[in-house]
Design a protein around this motif. Structure first.
Motif, short mmCIF file in Angstrom:
data_model
loop_
_atom_site.label_atom_id
_atom_site.label_comp_id
_atom_site.label_asym_id
_atom_site.label_seq_id
_atom_site.Cartn_x
_atom_site.Cartn_y
_atom_site.Cartn_z
N GLY A 100 -22.48 29.99 15.73
CA GLY A 100 -21.77 28.70 15.80
C GLY A 100 -20.89 28.48 14.58
N VAL A 101 -21.45 28.76 13.39
CA VAL A 101 -20.69 28.57 12.15
C VAL A 101 -19.63 29.68 12.00
N GLN A 103 -18.07 31.20 14.38
CA GLN A 103 -16.96 30.90 15.29
C GLN A 103 -16.00 29.90 14.62
N LEU A 104 -16.56 28.95 13.86
CA LEU A 104 -15.71 28.00 13.12
C LEU A 104 -14.92 28.71 12.03
N GLY A 105 -15.56 29.68 11.37
CA GLY A 105 -14.88 30.44 10.33
C GLY A 105 -13.69 31.20 10.90
N ASN A 109 -11.58 24.32 13.63
CA ASN A 109 -11.62 23.26 14.65
C ASN A 109 -10.56 22.24 14.26
#
Lengths: 161, 161
Positions: A100-101, A103-105, A109
């Motif tokens: 999850g983190v 994917q943000l990296g 967002n």
């Protein structure tokens, strides 16, 4: 439990142990820096509580998988099955939170104003991705280990019924 | 499986079904907006792939828990046990990924330059927190359900041995 049932369990535990060991080493050695607007920006796994959690779970799983190899086949009872289930739960949890983190990296967002960082620190992101792949292998192996043990137990029920 | 073993399973499934249903409704209705530097900023669950994943898993678990109530006790075999394990895995995965992203929403990550957003959109964050609590209840219930079923099966092995 007989020898033919015991060998696959040992093999699965060794693969899981190696995967979580590799995941730990690759994640801990992830490090990169970039200059943004004249300021040096450091990317390390321990800047994120989620990636630290991933490392802690990987270390515990490595130690547990090693320890479980020394449990004699006859003592492989319900306690080991429940402990395996707890280990699988934490593996899935730490892997999913890190994805999850991660994917943000990679994507950021835009709605939250969080910019992606992988363009600036590609070496760091490659390490994290490799650690996540090793973590995913460990998840699959522990899942198979539980299904295999469950199957052995249920066959025993069917055989004795 | 006898009636005294069947009633706790039905109760656990109903609690899990209600929790995931509540988690879905609370997450889907999470919405807030704030004005930052003169621009209106909308916070919705579907702005984040991780929160969308949480909603999809919650909906599937609600439907699965409802469907599993209609499986006759005698047909509760290995397939249901394996399906329960798969459902638990996805519940843990979606819950953990959402907690990872939720923690960023609350605390931000100064190293990555990601600012916390909960100060601007508190209503949105309260909804997400409530949905995560309901999701955590579902995780615990499915874990207990599997341990309980496993215990019944293992007692059967011990009894017949």
């Amino acid at each position: 439990m007989n020898k033919t049932q015991w060998i696959p369990i040992v093999c699965l535990r060794v693969i899981a142990m190696v995967s979580t060991f590799v995941a730990t080493v690759v994640m801990v050695t992830s490090h990169d820096s970039a200059k943004v607007l004249g300021m040096t920006f450091q990317a390390k796994y321990n800047n994120s509580p989620t990636l630290r959690y991933f490392v802690v779970v990987s270390i515990i799983t490595t130690i547990y998988s090693l320890g479980a190899l020394f449990v004699p086949p006859k003592k492989l009872g319900r306690h080991v099955l429940v402990l395996d289930l707890i280990v699988l739960s934490f593996l899935i949890s730490s892997f999913s939170a890190a994805v999850g983190v991660g994917q943000l990296g990679k994507e950021g967002n835009s709605h939250a104003g969080w910019l992606p960082i992988c363009g600036q620190v590609p070496k760091f992101c490659h390490h994290v991705t490799a650690a996540l792949i090793a973590g995913f292998v460990a998840v699959i192996i522990y899942f198979l280990l539980i299904i295999y043990n469950l199957n052995n137990v249920l066959n025993l029920v069917a055989f004795k019924a």
